[in-house]
Write an enzyme that holds these catalytic residues in place. Structure first.
Site, short mmCIF file in Angstrom:
data_model
loop_
_atom_site.label_atom_id
_atom_site.label_comp_id
_atom_site.label_asym_id
_atom_site.label_seq_id
_atom_site.Cartn_x
_atom_site.Cartn_y
_atom_site.Cartn_z
N TYR A 130 0.81 -1.21 0.00
CA TYR A 130 0.00 0.00 0.00
C TYR A 130 0.85 1.27 0.00
O TYR A 130 0.32 2.36 0.11
CB TYR A 130 -0.92 0.03 1.22
CG TYR A 130 -2.12 -0.88 1.10
CD1 TYR A 130 -2.10 -1.97 0.26
CD2 TYR A 130 -3.27 -0.62 1.83
CE1 TYR A 130 -3.19 -2.81 0.17
CE2 TYR A 130 -4.37 -1.46 1.74
CZ TYR A 130 -4.32 -2.56 0.90
OH TYR A 130 -5.40 -3.38 0.81
N LYS A 201 3.61 -13.86 6.08
CA LYS A 201 3.72 -14.98 5.14
C LYS A 201 5.22 -15.18 4.90
O LYS A 201 5.71 -15.12 3.76
CB LYS A 201 2.96 -14.60 3.84
CG LYS A 201 2.81 -15.71 2.85
CD LYS A 201 1.67 -16.65 3.14
CE LYS A 201 1.65 -17.79 2.15
NZ LYS A 201 0.69 -18.85 2.46
N ASP A 234 -2.72 -17.12 6.04
CA ASP A 234 -3.85 -17.96 5.58
C ASP A 234 -4.38 -18.81 6.74
O ASP A 234 -5.59 -18.93 6.94
CB ASP A 234 -3.47 -18.83 4.37
CG ASP A 234 -2.03 -19.32 4.40
OD1 ASP A 234 -1.29 -18.94 5.33
OD2 ASP A 234 -1.64 -20.10 3.52
N ASP A 258 -5.51 -4.79 6.42
CA ASP A 258 -6.71 -4.27 5.77
C ASP A 258 -7.75 -5.38 5.62
O ASP A 258 -8.92 -5.24 5.99
CB ASP A 258 -6.31 -3.71 4.39
CG ASP A 258 -7.43 -2.92 3.76
OD1 ASP A 258 -8.43 -2.64 4.44
OD2 ASP A 258 -7.31 -2.56 2.57
#
Ligand code: NAD
Length: 372
Positions: A130, A201, A234, A258
């Site tokens: 972002y 991740k 995840d 987000d």
């Protein structure tokens, strides 16, 4: 002495929920012994001011926010096709509001699949995908970045075409990670929370999310009174859906933050009750998660709860913890009783007993006055 608070009334449904919130905040401090009153200033942002000022975020607005102890902001519409990215992104960047705080708490009376959730999302607000570093496919810039990557990546090449690849860059820094993870631990400590979970991740993105995890662990080592764990993003999504009660404060890089803040808002009944804050070292803006819902503008119909609860966070932030707690209890009482609530909180959305935005605020104020 009073607290100087700047209010941005926004556009669409903004002015209605802003006025409801202002009245509730005034009542919360007025009915709390020892609390200081609020000295309000007002500044403009959004599509309405764009017509006169030529920008949805005039310089005077930034100055007014900087001059205040805190700012509460109602939603603003993002103008389409003006070249202006977003008032919210601009505000966060120009005021250095690096932490986005989103408490997600169950309130009895709000329709939801879960009960007893009390989570806090801490999202990094300035870095990651972002940061706005993007290269449009087919442009010379994108081509050059493509060539640089293919020339320097030690055999790891972008395999698609030079003119057909769009590229976004994901910067994650030691400094940015350190300050947001520290913020999460300080928040946990100040608010009697027991655990911080860092989400990443790192198994795939070793130099960005890997760095995030490494720094998270380093910072956690300095807060031995708070439990620490990490989760791959995840897996975190699945765990939140299956056993949200296991989590407490969750700290995430910008993009995952987000997405997971909306997921967690969904766990507790949706955007109508999801408050938020953007906090930096030199300022803070408190705002609801939802947008300006232009189709409901001027109807005195929508739910003011998310902005009122954002105001509750603001009261705590400026040191009015008791007034903040009382405002939260009064709002929760009204929601639980289910009588003086807006249409979206009724079992049947066409229920004729639903009250308007300002009448729900009146009911919360009556509660505050009755429980002095
Ligand atoms: P939205 O949140 O404004 O509205 C989506 C729907 O959610 C509405 O149609 C309504 O049914 C419901 N809703 C939203 N707030 C509600 C409330 N308080 N009470 C009852 N129902 C409510 O999302 P959108 O339509 O995608 O966005 C509209 C505009 O708001 C866009 O220009 C967007 O950029 C902007 N926006 C601003 C902010 C902000 O200022 N913080 C945040 C999100 C979106």
């Amino acid at each position: 002495m009073a607290h100087n608070v700047c209010m941005i009334r926004g556009d669409g449904i903004g002015p209605e929920i802003a006025e409801a919130t202002r009245r509730c905040l005034d009542a919360a401090v007025a009915t709390t012994r020892g609390a200081k009153p609020i000295n309000w200033s007002f500044a403009e942002a959004g599509v309405d001011v764009m017509e006169t000022a030529g920008t949805p975020l005039p310089e005077e607005t930034l100055e007014a926010i900087k001059a205040a102890d805190a700012c509460i902001k109602a939603p603003v519409t993002t103008p389409v096709g003006t070249g202006f990215r977003s008032v919210n992104v601009h505000l966060r960047q120009s005021l250095g509001l690096y932490a986005c705080l989103r408490p997600c708490k169950s309130y009895p009376g709000v329709r939801s699949r879960y009960e007893d959730i009390d989570l806090v999302i801490v999202r990094e607000n300035t870095e990651d995908l972002y940061a706005g570093i993007e290269f449009e496919r087919g442009t010379e810039d994108a081509g050059q970045v493509f060539d640089t990557i293919n020339a320097t990546s030690k055999g790891k090449k972008i395999v698609s075409g030079r003119a057909t690849t769009g590229i976004s860059i994901k910067p994650i820094s030691v400094e940015g990670t350190e300050r947001i993870v520290r913020f999460a631990f300080e928040y946990a400590r100040a608010n009697g929370r027991r655990k911080v979970t860092s989400v990443h991740k790192a198994n795939i993105m070793k130099f960005t999310d890997g760095l995030w995890l490494e720094i998270s662990r380093e910072v956690a080592g300095k807060y031995t009174d708070i439990e620490f764990e990490d989760r791959i993003v995840d897996n975190m999504c699945m765990q939140l859906v299956q056993k949200p009660e296991l989590y407490d404060v969750i700290v995430l890089p910008n993009l995952y933050g987000d997405i997971l803040s909306d997921l967690c808002a969904g766990l507790v009944g949706g955007l109508g009750v999801a408050p938020g804050a953007n906090i930096g070292d030199k300022g803070a803006i408190f705002e609801a998660t939802h947008g300006s819902a232009p189709k409901y503008k001027g109807q005195n119909k929508v739910n003011p709860t998310a902005l009122i609860l954002s105001g509750m966070l603001m009261l705590r932030h400026i040191g009015e913890t008791i007034a903040g707690d009382r405002l939260e209890r009064a709002t929760a009482d009204i929601i639980r009783e289910g009588k003086d609530v807006t249409y979206d909180m009724k079992l049947d959305r066409d229920d004729p007993t639903a009250v308007g935005t300002s009448q729900m605020a009146d009911a919360i104020i009556r509660k505050l006055e009755a429980k002095r």
